[in-house]
Design a protein around this motif. Structure first.
Motif, mmCIF file in Angstrom:
data_model
loop_
_atom_site.group_PDB
_atom_site.id
_atom_site.type_symbol
_atom_site.label_atom_id
_atom_site.label_comp_id
_atom_site.label_asym_id
_atom_site.label_seq_id
_atom_site.Cartn_x
_atom_site.Cartn_y
_atom_site.Cartn_z
ATOM 1 N N GLU A 1 1.489 7.325 5.404
ATOM 2 C CA GLU A 1 1.235 6.867 6.773
ATOM 3 C C GLU A 1 0.505 7.930 7.580
ATOM 4 O O GLU A 1 -0.351 7.621 8.410
ATOM 5 C CB GLU A 1 2.578 6.524 7.446
ATOM 6 C CG GLU A 1 2.467 6.076 8.892
ATOM 7 C CD GLU A 1 1.805 4.718 9.026
ATOM 8 O OE1 GLU A 1 1.349 4.385 10.138
ATOM 9 O OE2 GLU A 1 1.732 3.973 8.006
ATOM 10 N N THR A 2 0.830 9.203 7.332
ATOM 11 C CA THR A 2 0.182 10.283 8.073
ATOM 12 C C THR A 2 -1.168 10.674 7.479
ATOM 13 O O THR A 2 -1.868 11.517 8.056
ATOM 14 C CB THR A 2 1.088 11.523 8.085
ATOM 15 O OG1 THR A 2 1.365 11.918 6.733
ATOM 16 C CG2 THR A 2 2.384 11.244 8.814
ATOM 17 N N GLY A 3 -1.533 10.098 6.357
ATOM 18 C CA GLY A 3 -2.837 10.365 5.765
ATOM 19 C C GLY A 3 -2.854 11.464 4.732
ATOM 20 O O GLY A 3 -3.910 11.771 4.167
ATOM 21 N N LEU A 4 -1.709 12.063 4.443
ATOM 22 C CA LEU A 4 -1.676 13.110 3.423
ATOM 23 C C LEU A 4 -1.839 12.529 2.017
ATOM 24 O O LEU A 4 -2.239 13.244 1.098
ATOM 25 C CB LEU A 4 -0.361 13.886 3.501
ATOM 26 C CG LEU A 4 -0.313 15.032 4.526
ATOM 27 C CD1 LEU A 4 1.052 15.677 4.551
ATOM 28 C CD2 LEU A 4 -1.388 16.079 4.209
ATOM 29 N N LEU A 5 -1.481 11.269 1.839
ATOM 30 C CA LEU A 5 -1.636 10.605 0.547
ATOM 31 C C LEU A 5 -2.438 9.325 0.730
ATOM 32 O O LEU A 5 -2.259 8.611 1.722
ATOM 33 C CB LEU A 5 -0.263 10.248 -0.050
ATOM 34 C CG LEU A 5 0.676 11.399 -0.431
ATOM 35 C CD1 LEU A 5 2.015 10.837 -0.893
ATOM 36 C CD2 LEU A 5 0.072 12.276 -1.517
ATOM 37 N N THR A 6 -3.306 9.040 -0.218
ATOM 38 C CA THR A 6 -3.993 7.754 -0.198
ATOM 39 C C THR A 6 -3.042 6.669 -0.672
ATOM 40 O O THR A 6 -2.062 6.947 -1.374
ATOM 41 C CB THR A 6 -5.225 7.791 -1.102
ATOM 42 O OG1 THR A 6 -4.798 8.004 -2.461
ATOM 43 C CG2 THR A 6 -6.180 8.910 -0.689
ATOM 44 N N VAL B 1 0.187 1.447 6.383
ATOM 45 C CA VAL B 1 0.367 1.934 5.007
ATOM 46 C C VAL B 1 1.843 2.076 4.679
ATOM 47 O O VAL B 1 2.273 1.825 3.550
ATOM 48 C CB VAL B 1 -0.356 3.287 4.834
ATOM 49 C CG1 VAL B 1 -0.126 3.842 3.434
ATOM 50 C CG2 VAL B 1 -1.836 3.139 5.116
ATOM 51 N N HIS B 2 2.630 2.478 5.650
ATOM 52 C CA HIS B 2 4.078 2.631 5.444
ATOM 53 C C HIS B 2 4.690 1.312 4.990
ATOM 54 O O HIS B 2 5.484 1.271 4.031
ATOM 55 C CB HIS B 2 4.729 3.108 6.745
ATOM 56 C CG HIS B 2 6.092 3.713 6.551
ATOM 57 N ND1 HIS B 2 7.188 2.965 6.220
ATOM 58 C CD2 HIS B 2 6.530 5.005 6.628
ATOM 59 C CE1 HIS B 2 8.253 3.750 6.112
ATOM 60 N NE2 HIS B 2 7.870 5.000 6.349
#
Length: 555
Positions: free
Chosen positions: A200-205, A271-272
């Motif tokens: 959700e924070t963008g650290l993972l695709t 995304v979450h």
């Protein structure tokens, strides 16, 4: 550096929170959860629903797997029904991930405050244990909020973004990493929530996050398999079958991950939501697809892990399941079953003692003396096992049962030692000197031996059921045996006055033998004392105060 440290601390707090909830729920409801599961094994669909409900409360499919695996190992449930329970357990775990995906930051302070008040006020009570669970739930929601806060500076870092862009989008590598993280953290729920938050924070695709979720499911299966690595083949069947379901499901899902990603983007905005929904959908699909294949998979794991001949492991603990230590009610049950195993060996020794006395069987005497080593080893194993059970986690009733088991095993160990000494005396004073008891003396020994066996069986019943009436009967038998010992000792002295040759030759052994039999009976009957004391049916002294006063007044 500070942001990375904050992230690691938040992750640790998330794992610790799930651990507190899991162990807390098992301590409060452990026995009731076992009863719910045991009543649901008749039908595979009902078993699956029971597994779902229990795991929703426990928040750990691994914990449910360990509980049910112990049932399988004890023969209380078939592997087929247990596999159905685990399909539901995985769905229950994924449902909790969905619940925690909502913004519950407002709930965290309330849960922690109420939990701390309940826990500090009454730690040893059920309310205190429930407070511990509330603290764990509050820590989980707090940790998720802290993870979001800690990842914001990291996502703004150009170096971190460049590193994430350079990561290969390899689904197999993601699965391996997710499985490894789950095994290390001992919680698939924590890893799924962490993955969803980082995505959700963008650290993972999103594709990497979905691969990690698949790995987390595989890791949860590996966890149970590793935890049961030293258990019996019957216990290891369920974790193996559950892992096979997960591996097959992952292999089937891999070719469709591209379509799944697009489908999730079409139906869910964040995304979450996509990550936790995929986790739930994956486990629901496993339950629907494999509920009809529990029997074939059960037959497969039964062939892969055949049962071991019980006679070959008679000298080793059978029921001391190390996985059950975290669940006090289950651990107490395991220790009680092992104590009965120890008592069975003592009964075998006691039964064999009479043929040795009657037939001068040296070979049997040697075998029985060697069995005392087994009794001693089982006593040491049970004692060590019980000391590993957290005393703080025991309820008042479980604490009394803990003490009863310890007392029972000590008495059985002392009975075994006494039998060994009796056999050695018989061998030294009777067999090697080729002596024999008189017919009357032998009849007395046979009668005392029969009473001992009856009392031992009654003592095992008292230990197993804890009935006050049976405990009272056992103490009555102790008094009766004492009267018999006095009667037979007087009869032996009468035979000595009559110059009976056999009685004179074996006089010392005869007196020692009936004295040792009385000691064995006293140890057996003392099993009743904790039961009677816990019910308030035992007086502080057996001396009548009125008679004591008369004796004191005598000159």
């Amino acid at each position: 550096m500070q942001s990375l440290l904050n992230l690691l601390a938040a992750i640790a707090l998330l794992v610790w929170g799930t651990h507190i909830v899991r162990t807390g729920v098992l301590r409060v409801f452990g026995e009731n959860l076992r009863q719910v599961l045991s009543r649901s094994f008749g039908n595979r669909f009902r078993a699956m629903l029971a597994g779902m409900g229990v795991t929703t409360v426990v928040q750990s499919g691994t914990a449910t797997c360990l509980i049910v695996a112990s049932f399988v190992g004890k023969g209380l449930v078939t592997t087929t029904a247990a596999l159905a329970v685990m399909l539901g357990a995985d769905v229950g775990s994924s449902l909790m991930a969905v619940v925690f995906s909502f913004d519950l930051s407002w709930l965290s302070p309330l849960l922690i405050f109420v939990g701390v008040v309940m826990f500090t006020g009454r730690q040893a009570s059920a309310a205190g244990r429930i407070g511990r669970v509330l603290i764990g739930l509050g820590l989980i929601t707090l940790a998720l909020h802290l993870i979001v806060e800690a990842t914001r500076p990291l996502t703004a870092s150009p170096a971190v973004r460049a590193l994430l862009v350079a990561l290969p989008n390899e689904i197999l590598l993601d699965i391996v990493v997710g499985a490894a993280l789950t095994v290390v953290s001992y919680s698939s729920l924590a890893i799924v929530l962490l993955t969803a938050t980082l995505a959700e924070t963008g650290l993972l695709t999103t594709p990497v996050a979905l691969g990690l979720v698949l790995g987390a499911n595989v890791g949860s299966g590996l966890l149970a398999l590793v935890a049961t690595g030293k258990a019996s083949p019957e216990v290891r069947r369920l974790p193996l079958g559950n892992l096979l379901f997960k591996l097959i499901g992952v292999l089937v899902a891999i070719p469709f991950m591209g379509q799944v990603h697009v489908l999730l983007q079409d139906h869910f905005d964040t995304v979450h939501q996509q990550v936790v929904t995929f986790h739930l959908a994956f486990n629901l699909a496993l339950a629907v697809l494999f509920i009809g294949f529990t029997a074939p998979v059960a037959r497969l794991v039964n062939r892969l892990l055949p049962s071991v001949d019980p006679s070959a492991s008679n000298t080793r603990p059978r029921h001391l399941d190390p996985m059950a230590i975290a669940t006090p009610s289950l651990a107490i049950s395991c220790a009680a079953r092992e104590a009965l195993h120890q008592a069975d060996i003592v009964e075998t020794m006691l039964r064999g003692m009479l043929p040795v006395i009657r037939n001068n069987d040296l070979q049997l005497a040697e075998q029985l003396r060697q069995m005392d080593d087994t009794v001693d080893d089982l006593y040491a194993a049970i004692k060590f096992y019980l000391t590993q059970v957290s005393q703080e986690a025991l309820s008042e009733r479980e604490g009394r049962r803990w003490a009863d088991i310890m007392s029972f095993t000590i008495n059985m160990e002392q009975v075994g030692d006494t039998i060994e000494r009796v056999l050695q005396d018989v061998e030294d004073k009777k067999v090697r000197k080729n002596r024999s008891f008189s017919d009357a003396g032998m009849a007395e020994i046979v009668h005392l031996h029969e009473v001992l066996l009856t009392n031992l069986r009654l003592a095992m019943s008292v230990f197993l059921g804890g009935h006050v009436r049976d405990a009272q009967r056992l103490l009555e038998e102790k008094a009766r045996f004492r009267d018999l010992e006095h009667e037979y000792a007087a009869s032996h002295l009468a035979r000595l006055r009559g110059n009976t040759a056999q009685s004179i030759e074996t006089s010392s052994l005869h007196i020692d033998l009936i004295s040792d039999l009385k000691r064995i009976n006293s140890l057996i009957c003392s099993i009743a004392y904790p039961i009677l004391e816990s019910h308030g049916a035992l007086s502080k002294t057996r001396i009548r105060s009125s008679q004591l006063a008369d004796l004191v007044d005598e000159p």
